[in-house]
Design an enzyme around this catalytic site. Structure first.
Site, PDB file in Angstrom:
ATOM      1  N   LYS A 173       0.352  -1.231   0.156  1.00 15.61           N
ATOM      2  CA  LYS A 173       0.054  -0.146   0.111  1.00 15.61           C
ATOM      3  C   LYS A 173       0.985   1.620  -0.209  1.00 15.61           C
ATOM      4  CE  LYS A 173      -4.363  -1.122   2.424  1.00 15.61           C
ATOM      5  NZ  LYS A 173      -4.902  -1.222   3.631  1.00 15.61           N
ATOM      6  N   PHE A 174       0.453   1.936  -0.288  1.00 10.64           N
ATOM      7  CA  PHE A 174       0.742   3.644  -0.397  1.00 10.64           C
ATOM      8  C   PHE A 174       2.525   3.674  -1.569  1.00 10.64           C
ATOM      9  CE2 PHE A 174      -1.801   3.073   3.159  1.00 10.64           C
ATOM     10  CZ  PHE A 174      -2.295   4.911   2.273  1.00 10.64           C
ATOM     11  N   ARG A 175       2.521   2.744  -2.083  1.00  8.53           N
ATOM     12  CA  ARG A 175       3.981   2.310  -2.824  1.00  8.53           C
ATOM     13  C   ARG A 175       5.054   1.923  -1.686  1.00  8.53           C
ATOM     14  NH1 ARG A 175       1.255   3.539  -7.025  1.00  8.53           N
ATOM     15  NH2 ARG A 175       0.536   5.193  -8.096  1.00  8.53           N
ATOM     16  N   LEU A 176       4.982   2.412  -0.265  1.00  9.03           N
ATOM     17  CA  LEU A 176       6.107   1.290   0.103  1.00  9.03           C
ATOM     18  C   LEU A 176       6.355  -0.210   0.182  1.00  9.03           C
ATOM     19  CD1 LEU A 176       4.537   2.887   3.715  1.00  9.03           C
ATOM     20  CD2 LEU A 176       5.882   4.224   1.960  1.00  9.03           C
ATOM     21  N   HIS A 177       6.153  -0.613  -1.000  1.00  3.90           N
ATOM     22  CA  HIS A 177       7.023  -2.401  -2.098  1.00  3.90           C
ATOM     23  C   HIS A 177       8.003  -2.177  -0.876  1.00  3.90           C
ATOM     24  CE1 HIS A 177       4.268  -0.117  -4.894  1.00  3.90           C
ATOM     25  NE2 HIS A 177       4.466   0.388  -4.810  1.00  3.90           N
TER      26      HIS A 177
END
Ligand SMILES: Cc1cc2nc3c(=O)[nH]c(=O)nc-3n(C[C@H](O)[C@H](O)[C@H](O)COP(=O)(O)O)c2cc1C
Length: 196
Positions: A173-177
């Site tokens: 989520k939220f580009r917190l890959h």
């Protein structure tokens, strides 16, 4: 940095690949293959993974194609799997070697007869006068091999990419890959996390 035994990233690859086979609508084994000329001009296209193991990742093609020429003159490649259904990607980079004739023959013999004919008739990546010329070449090859086993065209074969780097990416989520990178280190790997 952590270290890992040789089989670890391959086990991970196998686990994700198996999941992709179940969740992708088709061609879960398709990957983008990047090659480059000796002076570093890149090119990329999709191919299909046909075999893999701790010795590397194998695909088949025409050695006289653009990718074939680039790999014969600069034996390095990068490959990328992106499975939308899993929201995961795997990046692999390494040196490339040709598969043996015996290995290529064994795979070629499993292909549908029409694909075998196509492999003879297609001058892959070279300019084509028109579809009719191609169809005429197909008809000619089909007549030539009307009966019996179709041999493998000598310049139709496989390459094996021997990984030096393998990176496993998971969407969060939220580009917190999450990114986990394995770098070849002797007979094993060093492992590190990367910022997304
Ligand atoms: C899903 C997919 C899978 C493909 N698989 C292969 C393959 O396994 N081998 C191959 O030579 N071309 C394959 N192609 C065609 C290549 O992408 C490309 O058009 C062709 O190999 C010529 O590439 P080149 O001119 O860069 O050598 C595939 C294309 C797609 C879209």
């Amino acid at each position: 940095m952590k270290t890992a035994e040789n089989h670890i990233p391959f086990d991970r690859f196998g686990n994700w690949f198996e999941k992709a086979e179940k969740s992708e609508p088709d061609d879960h084994n398709a990957f983008a293959l990047a090659t480059a000329t000796p002076d570093g001009c890149p090119s990329v296209r999709m191919v299909l993974l046909k075999d893999w193991g701790q010795d590397g990742f194998v695909f088949y093609t025409n050695y006289d194609s653009r990718k074939g020429g680039e790999l014969e003159s600069n034996a390095h490649a990068a490959m990328l799997f992106h499975w939308k259904s899993l929201r995961r990607q795997i990046r692999i980079e390494g040196s490339v070697e040709k598969v043996t004739g015996v290995e290529a023959d064994a795979y070629f013999s499993t292909r549908p007869r029409d694909s075998q004919i196509g492999a003879w008739a297609s001058q892959q990546s070279r300019p084509m006068e028109g579809r009719l010329t191609f169809e005429a070449a197909i008809a000619k090859i089909a007549a030539k091999y009307a009966v019996g086993k179709i041999p493998r065209p000598p310049r139709w074969s496989g390459f094996r990419i021997k990984p030096q780097v393998m990176e496993f990416w998971t969407n969060k989520k939220f580009r917190l890959h999450e990114r986990e990178q394995f770098i070849r280190d002797g007979s094993g790997w060093t492992v590190r996390m990367l910022y997304p």
